[in-house]
Design an enzyme around this catalytic site. Structure first.
Site, PDB file in Angstrom:
ATOM      1  N   HIS A  70       0.876  -1.626  -0.294  1.00 30.04           N
ATOM      2  CA  HIS A  70       0.113   0.177  -0.358  1.00 30.04           C
ATOM      3  C   HIS A  70       1.233   1.491  -0.018  1.00 30.04           C
ATOM      4  O   HIS A  70       1.359   1.644   1.038  1.00 30.04           O
ATOM      5  CB  HIS A  70      -1.339  -0.135   0.705  1.00 30.04           C
ATOM      6  CG  HIS A  70      -1.565  -1.315   1.548  1.00 30.04           C
ATOM      7  ND1 HIS A  70      -3.118  -0.756   0.522  1.00 30.04           N
ATOM      8  CD2 HIS A  70      -2.081  -2.262   1.666  1.00 30.04           C
ATOM      9  CE1 HIS A  70      -3.832  -2.433   1.044  1.00 30.04           C
ATOM     10  NE2 HIS A  70      -2.712  -3.443   1.739  1.00 30.04           N
ATOM     11  N   ARG A  72      -0.733   4.707  -0.711  1.00 29.03           N
ATOM     12  CA  ARG A  72      -1.005   5.601  -0.568  1.00 29.03           C
ATOM     13  C   ARG A  72      -1.039   6.576  -1.100  1.00 29.03           C
ATOM     14  O   ARG A  72      -1.453   7.487  -0.642  1.00 29.03           O
ATOM     15  CB  ARG A  72      -0.712   6.108   1.430  1.00 29.03           C
ATOM     16  CG  ARG A  72      -0.703   5.181   2.020  1.00 29.03           C
ATOM     17  CD  ARG A  72      -2.238   4.456   2.376  1.00 29.03           C
ATOM     18  NE  ARG A  72      -1.967   3.188   3.867  1.00 29.03           N
ATOM     19  CZ  ARG A  72      -2.322   2.480   3.957  1.00 29.03           C
ATOM     20  NH1 ARG A  72      -3.043   1.967   2.845  1.00 29.03           N
ATOM     21  NH2 ARG A  72      -2.384   1.885   4.836  1.00 29.03           N
ATOM     22  N   HIS A 240      -3.256 -12.779   1.934  1.00 30.45           N
ATOM     23  CA  HIS A 240      -2.801 -12.570   3.373  1.00 30.45           C
ATOM     24  C   HIS A 240      -3.446 -13.399   3.401  1.00 30.45           C
ATOM     25  O   HIS A 240      -4.782 -13.318   4.566  1.00 30.45           O
ATOM     26  CB  HIS A 240      -3.240 -11.151   3.808  1.00 30.45           C
ATOM     27  CG  HIS A 240      -4.354 -10.277   3.537  1.00 30.45           C
ATOM     28  ND1 HIS A 240      -5.847 -10.813   3.423  1.00 30.45           N
ATOM     29  CD2 HIS A 240      -4.251  -8.915   3.023  1.00 30.45           C
ATOM     30  CE1 HIS A 240      -6.101  -9.799   2.757  1.00 30.45           C
ATOM     31  NE2 HIS A 240      -5.889  -8.764   2.868  1.00 30.45           N
ATOM     32  N   ASP A 313       2.155  -7.434   2.172  1.00 32.69           N
ATOM     33  CA  ASP A 313       1.220  -6.240   3.211  1.00 32.69           C
ATOM     34  C   ASP A 313       1.280  -5.088   3.942  1.00 32.69           C
ATOM     35  O   ASP A 313       0.480  -4.451   3.996  1.00 32.69           O
ATOM     36  CB  ASP A 313       0.046  -6.804   3.585  1.00 32.69           C
ATOM     37  CG  ASP A 313      -1.435  -5.888   3.428  1.00 32.69           C
ATOM     38  OD1 ASP A 313      -1.602  -5.159   3.127  1.00 32.69           O
ATOM     39  OD2 ASP A 313      -2.308  -7.105   4.510  1.00 32.69           O
ATOM     40  N   GLY A 332      -3.059  -2.812  10.067  1.00 27.48           N
ATOM     41  CA  GLY A 332      -1.961  -2.703   9.043  1.00 27.48           C
ATOM     42  C   GLY A 332      -0.785  -2.171   9.658  1.00 27.48           C
ATOM     43  O   GLY A 332      -0.644  -1.495  10.672  1.00 27.48           O
TER      44      GLY A 332
HETATM   45  O1  DOR Z   1      -4.430  -4.210   7.488  1.00 27.56           O
HETATM   46  C1  DOR Z   1      -4.198  -4.160   6.727  1.00 27.56           C
HETATM   47  N1  DOR Z   1      -4.132  -2.154   6.105  1.00 27.56           N
HETATM   48  N2  DOR Z   1      -5.358  -4.717   5.782  1.00 27.56           N
HETATM   49  C2  DOR Z   1      -5.443  -4.515   4.764  1.00 27.56           C
HETATM   50  O2  DOR Z   1      -6.000  -5.145   3.716  1.00 27.56           O
HETATM   51  C3  DOR Z   1      -5.264  -3.228   4.054  1.00 27.56           C
HETATM   52  C4  DOR Z   1      -4.793  -2.523   4.746  1.00 27.56           C
HETATM   53  C5  DOR Z   1      -4.801  -0.792   4.214  1.00 27.56           C
HETATM   54  O3  DOR Z   1      -5.253  -0.505   3.441  1.00 27.56           O
HETATM   55  O4  DOR Z   1      -4.223  -0.075   5.751  1.00 27.56           O
HETATM   56 ZN    ZN Z   2      -6.345  -6.852   2.228  1.00 23.31          ZN
END
Ligand code: DOR
Ligand code: ZN
Length: 436
Positions: A70, A72, A240, A313, A332
Site C-alpha cells: 500500500h 497511499r 494474506h 501487505d 496495518g
Molecule cells: O491491515 C491491513 N491494512 N489490511 C488490509 O487489508 C488493508 C490495509 C490497509 O490498507 O491499511
Molecule cells: Zn487486504
C-alpha cells in the site's frame, strides 16, 4: 561492470544454490560461473571499469517482488507516497512492488493507473506496477473497464482492503478478467462475520475485552472464491491467508486443479494473537493475527507449496493514527524495510524454512504468476538483484527508516540479516543500508 566474487547465489529459477562469481554489465546479468580470473573479467569488461565486490559469506539472489504494498498515493501522502514507498522497497530488498488500489481516489480508471505507473517510473527506485480495483469506487457493485486499465499498465485487479461481498460480482470479475489474462486478487473477509472486530476472536480477544473477528470470516470467502474460480476457470490470487481452514481449502482446491495462488504475510508467520497487548496497535492488522496453530499451518503451507508466495501487505499509517486506543487505530503493519530480515531471523535461521524457498516464494513465483520482469538471474536477465549479509545487524529506528511510516512491531528492536546492496537493472540503488 560489477564483479561479485565468491558469493552464494540463490536462484531457484535455475535450481542454483551454490558459491559462484557473478558478472553484471549493461544492466543485465552477463554470466554466473564457478570462478573467474582478473584476466577473464577484464576481457569481458571490454574497457569498462570493473567494480569488484567481495561476496564471501553473503548471498546474492534475484530482487524480491512484493505483490501487495500500500503506497497511499494519491490522497494519503501523510502515510506514504510512491517515492518514499519505493525507496523503502529497495532498502528492504524489493526491486519490484505492486501498488494496491485502495488509495483516495481508488485506482479504478486508466488515467489513475497511468498516474501510479508514471510516479513509480519518475521515482526510479523499485519498479512500481499498479493494481486496479475490481469495482468502480471499490463499491463492490459495478466492474471497472479491465481491458482499458490493462492497457494503462494495471497488472492485476483487487478491491483489497475490502471484500467483494456480492458473489455474483465476484463471479463476473473472474469471468471478465479471463479476457485480460490478469489475476483477481481477493481480500477474503466476510463483512458481517468480521463485524466491528478488532482482533482474532478467541481467548485473547476475550481477555483484552475487544470484539473478535472469527477465523470463519476469512475461510468462508476463501471457500466461495475457490468455487467461483473453479466454475469460471478464472485466475484467482488470495491475499494474506491467515487461517488453518483457508490453507486446507486451498490445498484441496489445488488438488482439483483450480487456477489459484495464495500469499502469506511475514507477520502471520511470526506473531500470533496471544502475543497481543492492549497497547500493541503496531500488531493490529487485517486479517488479524491468528492462533499458534494457524501460524503452524501457514508455515507448513508455505513449505509444501500450498501457499505460493510471500508478500508484505506493507500498510503504512501515521503515528497519530496508531497512537489511538486499540479499537480506534487503523489496521496495518509497515514492513517493506524489515520483512526480509524478520523472515530470515525468525524462520530461516531457526530452520523452519529454507532461504531457497523464501526466494522462490518472494521472487520467482510472483514474477511467473503475475507475468512480471525479474525473478531470475539467468544470463541476459535484467540485473534486479540483492546482496544479502546474514551478519549485518541493525536497530530499527525512526531515523533510519526511509518509509514515512513507523508502524512496525520491530521498532527499536535489533534485527540481523539484511540486504546490503541492491541493484535495479544493474544500477546500484542501495549500499550498506543507505538508499542512493
Ligand atoms: O491491515 C491491513 N491494512 N489490511 C488490509 O487489508 C488493508 C490495509 C490497509 O490498507 O491499511
Ligand atoms: Zn487486504
Amino acid at each position: 561492470m560489477w564483479w561479485l566474487k565468491d558469493v552464494w547465489v540463490i536462484d531457484p529459477s535455475q535450481k542454483l544454490s551454490a558459491p559462484r562469481d557473478v558478472l553484471v554489465k549493461g544492466g543485465q546479468v552477463l554470466e554466473i560461473s564457478s570462478s573467474m580470473t582478473e584476466e577473464e573479467v577484464s576481457v569481458k569488461a571490454q574497457g569498462e571499469a570493473v567494480d569488484t565486490v567481495d561476496g564471501k559469506g553473503k548471498f546474492v539472489f534475484p530482487g524480491l517482488i512484493d505483490v501487495h504494498t500500500h503506497l497511499r498515493e494519491p490522497g494519503q501522502e501523510d502515510k506514504e507516497d510512491i517515492l518514499s514507498g519505493s525507496r523503502a522497497a529497495v532498502r528492504g530488498g524489493f526491486t519490484t512492488i505492486l501498488a494496491m488500489a485502495n488509495t483516495q481516489p481508488v485506482i479504478d480508471s486508466r488515467a489513475l493507473v497511468e498516474y501510479v505507473r508514471m510516479q513509480g517510473d519518475r521515482a526510479g527506485f523499485a519498479h512500481v506496477h499498479p493494481i486496479g480495483t475490481v469495482t468502480k469506487g471499490m463499491q463492490g457493485t459495478e466492474l471497472v473497464e479491465m481491458a482499458t486499465m490493462k492497457e494503462g499498465g494495471a497488472v492485476a485487479f483487487s478491491d483489497d482492503g475490502k471484500n467483494i461481498q456480492n458473489a455474483e460480482v465476484m463471479r463476473l470479475a473472474l469471468e471478465y478478467a479471463k479476457l485480460t489474462g490478469l489475476l483477481i486478487i481477493s481480500h477474503c473477509e466476510d463483512k458481517d462475520l468480521a463485524g466491528e472486530g478488532q482482533m482474532r476472536r478467541g481467548v485473547s480477544s476475550a481477555r483484552m475485552g475487544l470484539k473478535g473477528i472469527p477465523a470463519s470470516a476469512e475461510s468462508v470467502i476463501v471457500a466461495r472464491d475457490l468455487m467461483l474460480a473453479e466454475e469460471t476457470g478464472g485466475r484467482l490470487h488470495l491475499a494474506h491467508i491467515s487461517t488453518t481452514e483457508s490453507v486446507d481449502l486451498i490445498r484441496q482446491a489445488k488438488a482439483r486443479g483450480v487456477n489459484v495462488t495464495a500469499e502469506v504475510n511475514p507477520h502471520h508467520l511470526i506473531f500470533c494473537d496471544e502475543q497481543l497487548g492492549i497497547t500493541d496497535t503496531f500488531l493490529k492488522v487485517n486479517p488479524p493475527l491468528g492462533s499458534r496453530a494457524d501460524r503452524e499451518s501457514l508455515i507448513e503451507g508455505l513449505r509444501d507449496g500450498t501457499i505460493d508466495m510471500l508478500a508484505t501487505d506493507h500498510a503504512p499509517h501515521t503515528q497519530a493514527e496508531k497512537s489511538r486506543p486499540f479499537a480506534e487505530a487503523p489496521f496495518g503493519i509497515a514492513s517493506l524495510e524489515t520483512a526480509l530480515s524478520a523472515v530470515w531471523e525468525n524462520l530461516v535461521v531457526p530452520g523452519r524454512i529454507s532461504m531457497d524457498r523464501v526466494i522462490e516464494a518472494w521472487s520467482v513465483t510472483p514474477a511467473l504468476r503475475f507475468g512480471l520482469q525479474g525473478g531470475s538471474l539467468v544470463a541476459g536477465a535484467p540485473a534486479d538483484m540483492v546482496l544479502f549479509d546474514p551478519d549485518f545487524s541493525e536497530v530499527i529506528e525512526p531515523a533510519t527508516l526511509v518509509s514515512k511510516a513507523r508502524n512496525t512491531p520491530f521498532l527499536n528492536k535489533t534485527l540481523q540479516g539484511f540486504p546490503v546492496m541492491v541493484w535495479v537493472e544493474g544500477r546500484l540503488v542501495q549500499r550498506n543500508r543507505i538508499v542512493l
